[in-house]
Design a protein around this motif. Sequence first.
Motif, PDB file in Angstrom:
ATOM      1  N   GLU A 189      22.147 -15.116-110.144  1.00  0.00           N
ATOM      2  CA  GLU A 189      20.960 -14.630-111.347  1.00  0.00           C
ATOM      3  C   GLU A 189      21.039 -15.111-112.659  1.00  0.00           C
ATOM      4  O   GLU A 189      20.181 -14.537-113.928  1.00  0.00           O
ATOM      5  N   THR A 190      22.305 -15.396-113.024  1.00  0.00           N
ATOM      6  CA  THR A 190      23.008 -16.223-114.450  1.00  0.00           C
ATOM      7  C   THR A 190      23.437 -17.137-114.875  1.00  0.00           C
ATOM      8  O   THR A 190      24.424 -17.417-114.147  1.00  0.00           O
ATOM      9  N   PHE A 211      31.636 -20.131-109.366  1.00  0.00           N
ATOM     10  CA  PHE A 211      30.747 -20.494-108.876  1.00  0.00           C
ATOM     11  C   PHE A 211      31.561 -20.669-107.299  1.00  0.00           C
ATOM     12  O   PHE A 211      30.632 -19.884-106.499  1.00  0.00           O
ATOM     13  N   GLU A 212      32.262 -20.145-106.687  1.00  0.00           N
ATOM     14  CA  GLU A 212      33.010 -19.537-105.595  1.00  0.00           C
ATOM     15  C   GLU A 212      32.983 -18.086-105.079  1.00  0.00           C
ATOM     16  O   GLU A 212      32.720 -17.796-104.260  1.00  0.00           O
ATOM     17  N   GLU A 213      33.407 -17.100-106.205  1.00  0.00           N
ATOM     18  CA  GLU A 213      34.366 -16.264-106.053  1.00  0.00           C
ATOM     19  C   GLU A 213      32.295 -15.194-106.063  1.00  0.00           C
ATOM     20  O   GLU A 213      32.733 -14.649-105.790  1.00  0.00           O
ATOM     21  N   TYR A 214      32.471 -15.701-107.308  1.00  0.00           N
ATOM     22  CA  TYR A 214      31.459 -14.741-107.779  1.00  0.00           C
ATOM     23  C   TYR A 214      29.819 -15.712-107.788  1.00  0.00           C
ATOM     24  O   TYR A 214      28.655 -14.732-107.571  1.00  0.00           O
ATOM     25  N   GLY A 215      29.801 -16.710-107.305  1.00  0.00           N
ATOM     26  CA  GLY A 215      28.218 -17.453-107.343  1.00  0.00           C
ATOM     27  C   GLY A 215      27.348 -17.492-108.717  1.00  0.00           C
ATOM     28  O   GLY A 215      25.941 -17.354-108.665  1.00  0.00           O
ATOM     29  N   PHE A 216      28.104 -17.915-110.132  1.00  0.00           N
ATOM     30  CA  PHE A 216      27.084 -18.078-111.099  1.00  0.00           C
ATOM     31  C   PHE A 216      26.288 -19.113-110.941  1.00  0.00           C
ATOM     32  O   PHE A 216      26.458 -20.340-110.432  1.00  0.00           O
ATOM     33  N   SER A 217      25.109 -18.933-111.484  1.00  0.00           N
ATOM     34  CA  SER A 217      23.707 -19.988-111.397  1.00  0.00           C
ATOM     35  C   SER A 217      24.511 -21.386-111.824  1.00  0.00           C
ATOM     36  O   SER A 217      24.192 -22.419-110.997  1.00  0.00           O
ATOM     37  N   GLN A 265      22.884 -30.370-121.036  1.00  0.00           N
ATOM     38  CA  GLN A 265      23.910 -31.558-120.563  1.00  0.00           C
ATOM     39  C   GLN A 265      24.807 -31.238-120.334  1.00  0.00           C
ATOM     40  O   GLN A 265      25.904 -32.344-119.346  1.00  0.00           O
ATOM     41  N   TRP A 266      25.070 -30.721-120.747  1.00  0.00           N
ATOM     42  CA  TRP A 266      26.943 -29.866-120.977  1.00  0.00           C
ATOM     43  C   TRP A 266      27.227 -28.880-119.865  1.00  0.00           C
ATOM     44  O   TRP A 266      27.950 -28.870-119.489  1.00  0.00           O
ATOM     45  N   ARG A 267      26.014 -28.692-119.618  1.00  0.00           N
ATOM     46  CA  ARG A 267      25.998 -27.020-118.513  1.00  0.00           C
ATOM     47  C   ARG A 267      25.991 -27.820-117.261  1.00  0.00           C
ATOM     48  O   ARG A 267      25.394 -28.792-116.884  1.00  0.00           O
ATOM     49  N   VAL A 268      26.568 -27.035-116.109  1.00  0.00           N
ATOM     50  CA  VAL A 268      27.198 -27.686-114.500  1.00  0.00           C
ATOM     51  C   VAL A 268      26.235 -26.306-113.962  1.00  0.00           C
ATOM     52  O   VAL A 268      26.904 -24.678-113.728  1.00  0.00           O
ATOM     53  N   THR A 269      25.353 -26.750-112.611  1.00  0.00           N
ATOM     54  CA  THR A 269      25.128 -25.968-112.045  1.00  0.00           C
ATOM     55  C   THR A 269      25.352 -25.761-110.523  1.00  0.00           C
ATOM     56  O   THR A 269      26.426 -26.225-110.562  1.00  0.00           O
ATOM     57  N   ARG A 270      25.086 -24.358-110.296  1.00  0.00           N
ATOM     58  CA  ARG A 270      25.951 -24.398-109.076  1.00  0.00           C
ATOM     59  C   ARG A 270      25.867 -25.636-107.633  1.00  0.00           C
ATOM     60  O   ARG A 270      26.815 -26.043-107.656  1.00  0.00           O
ATOM     61  N   GLU A 271      25.097 -26.002-107.696  1.00  0.00           N
ATOM     62  CA  GLU A 271      24.254 -27.366-106.375  1.00  0.00           C
ATOM     63  C   GLU A 271      25.263 -28.487-107.040  1.00  0.00           C
ATOM     64  O   GLU A 271      26.091 -29.345-106.066  1.00  0.00           O
ATOM     65  N   LYS A 272      25.602 -28.576-108.455  1.00  0.00           N
ATOM     66  CA  LYS A 272      26.165 -29.506-108.769  1.00  0.00           C
ATOM     67  C   LYS A 272      27.578 -29.736-108.782  1.00  0.00           C
ATOM     68  O   LYS A 272      28.689 -30.491-108.354  1.00  0.00           O
ATOM     69  N   TYR A 273      28.038 -27.867-108.445  1.00  0.00           N
ATOM     70  CA  TYR A 273      29.579 -28.147-108.636  1.00  0.00           C
ATOM     71  C   TYR A 273      29.593 -28.382-107.083  1.00  0.00           C
ATOM     72  O   TYR A 273      30.848 -29.095-107.012  1.00  0.00           O
ATOM     73  N   HIS A 274      28.937 -27.635-106.399  1.00  0.00           N
ATOM     74  CA  HIS A 274      29.581 -28.327-104.992  1.00  0.00           C
ATOM     75  C   HIS A 274      28.913 -29.779-104.296  1.00  0.00           C
ATOM     76  O   HIS A 274      29.521 -30.271-104.068  1.00  0.00           O
TER      77      HIS A 274
END
Length: 409
Positions: free
Chosen positions: A90-91, A114-120, A385-394
């Motif tokens: 949620e962060t 993203f994979e160990e902690y799962g940040f948003s 634009q700089w930020r990457v979401t968890r969904e975009k990473y996967h």
Amino acid sequence: MRTLILDNGSFTIKAGYSDIQQPLEIPNTIARTKRTKRVYVGDLIDKSNDLSGLYYRSPFERGYLVHWDAELAVWDRALSDDVLGCQPEETNLLLTEPVFNFRRIQRSMDEMVFEEYGFSSLLRASSTKFAALGSGHTLYGNGKEEEAPECLVVVDVGHSGTYVAPYHRGRMVASAVRRMDVGGRLLTNYLKETVSFRYWDMMDETFIMNAVKERCCFVTQDFYRDLETAHGKGRGRLAVDYVLPDFAHSKTGFVRGQEPRTEELMRDSVQILPLCNERFAVPEALFHPSDVGMDQSGIHQAVFQAVMACDQRLQPAMLANILVVGGSANLPGLRDRLAAEVQALAPAGTVRVAVPEEHKPELSAWMGAQQQLHSASPACTALDQWRVTREKYHELGPDRIIAHFDRFK
């Protein structure tokens, strides 16, 4: 959704949500006591009274994150309910990294986030980048949140080394960046060796000697004059007595005469460490690394070389906007000495050196990131634009995410 700013320094982690005023400073290390063999992670070291002869295990080597098992232990402690109380899913995370970080380390960082902690989501950049974005208030000093100047040199005097990074319109001039391997750790070790040879054996007392360095050392404006004074009748002006801790009434010690009540309680067990020319001879390694056997340029030469490597039209503006950050920027006299030394190398330009006074220099990256998150400037708009979401990473994978962040250096 709240944003967590994590300035992941090699000595301390500066961490806190963007809606607070000051971050927490958490030691980025795992410590083990010599006598009891107890292990302390991060800020838990503050709860120990057995601080003599600590063994440290840092996640960093030469300024780069290489020991992930140690770093994960520190991050777990920092994110726990007892410290930050963070719920990663949620962060949004804003994370700093070293200048010219290796791609393999960047990949590991993204995987852990993203994979160990799962940040948003994740926004990753060098600490000098965020310090540059938040430099307007320090450089202009008018009490307002000003935009950063178009031309700027950030001098990050950190724990593992010193980076000199020029910026033009918020973009790092990569070809002009300079690094020297003199930082807070080397100065502490140099002080340990010096006093161990002259007075007490302090080679195992890293914790204590780091406190001695922070409280007693300063940068001289004239080395040979002060050295002559230290050996002459004016010695008393430079000499101080440092009272070593007894770990009952004092954990780190103090300068004699500054804490009379504590000194009175310790009257039967006072051990004195006398200091004189060590106070300014140790920080002199920043300007003359050859003093410690390093064939490198001094900090003033590194700044001048970085400026001269920029476009000639930008050089006057670069010299006029030099920002010194990092833990060792707290050394008294560093700003004036650096300005004088750079001015001697560049007599045709006007040199101006600034050190943050509105907050501690080591918090500059964290404060700059916070300022950008709450600003209405174009730089703040670019953060989306700089930020990457968890969904975009996967969706894109780690390699393309690294290329994405490289676009915003």
